[in-house]
Design an enzyme around this catalytic site. Sequence first.
Site: not given
Length: 381
Positions: A74, A133
């Site tokens: 990520d 997130e």
Amino acid sequence: MAEVESLLNPFVKIRRDLHKIPEIGFKEFKTQKYLLDYLSTLPQDRFELETWETGIFVKIIGKNPKKVIGYRADIDGLPIKEQTGLPFCSEHDNYMHACGHDFHMSIALGVLHYLVFTPIDDHVLFIFQPAEEGPGGAEPMLKSEPMKKWMPDIIIALHIAPEYPVGTIALKEGLLFANTSELFIELKGKGGHAAYPHETNDMVVAACSLVGQLQSIVSRNVNPLDSAVVTIGKISGGSVQNIIAETARLEGTIRTLNEDSMVKVKTRIEQLLEGIIVGYACEGSIDYGSMYHQVFNEEELTREFIEFAKKEPGIQVYSCKEAMTGEDFGYMLKEIPGFMFWLGVNSTYGLHHAKLNPDEKAIEKAIKLLTNYIRYKGSNE
């Protein structure tokens, strides 16, 4: 500083470069460019590349492919003002790589670099995923054309763990991370002068009552043998001290260790809100925002990786318990067999803290471990 950086492991320097430019979900423009610039320095005939939104797919071409091994990293940061005092701290005010995604990217690039120059039999697909997130990049990335074209047969990811020492990894078969959902509740009543409360419907009072009721859900509506969390982290309402609030907003999170409990918790929240609407003669609405599926490690692959890692020099394997943390990698594991593990980075401060400072020695250890495992897994001899 330049002389010191020239002596660094190149992937530590990459981590520091990326640490300076944290960006939130689907706005990782500088991050994507940095990654693409690095990839442009590698032999272009050894891989195929496609972008998706602010993410990147890189398929390393295998010599004798029978499957595709996926690896996901990520790439987004968090809206947190950094307080580490590091010489390479964030250059973006009020944004920080406070969850270690700078580590995740540099480790992925290290493994990718090695495999480009030392190809294995199978294809390896590196997925640089935006918006972990929030609002969540894994689920839409799964549906993208590059993913459909290069769908992995297995998939792997890691997450840094500040509480474990460098040289350790931690994981378990089955459930590792919880189901998670954001929670936003809006209340609207009738405002007015503080001296005439009987002519109003006070939404600060309604919000306070609702918060208290929400805290009864886990203790009275969830099986004691299950685990669940309902947290309200932010309340806002009203405009000034002598005006009764017409509106209020609650912001929080829900976390459960099974999908059925998530459904039950949400149902009960909705019932309690209906009670508030009637009891306080107001309007109310719920938005669950981003929802992440549980991270569930496929048992056989996880056992195999554990046994492999135990034989790797300088690596200690811990068996950990499931955690209430959320990770949208769970959506990928829902569709593709694989696993995630914790990587020890030995930081005094934890994830999402403004002073998080992971030990960079973990980068080289992770690159070696993952490279060796992918080479082992991708050999068809």
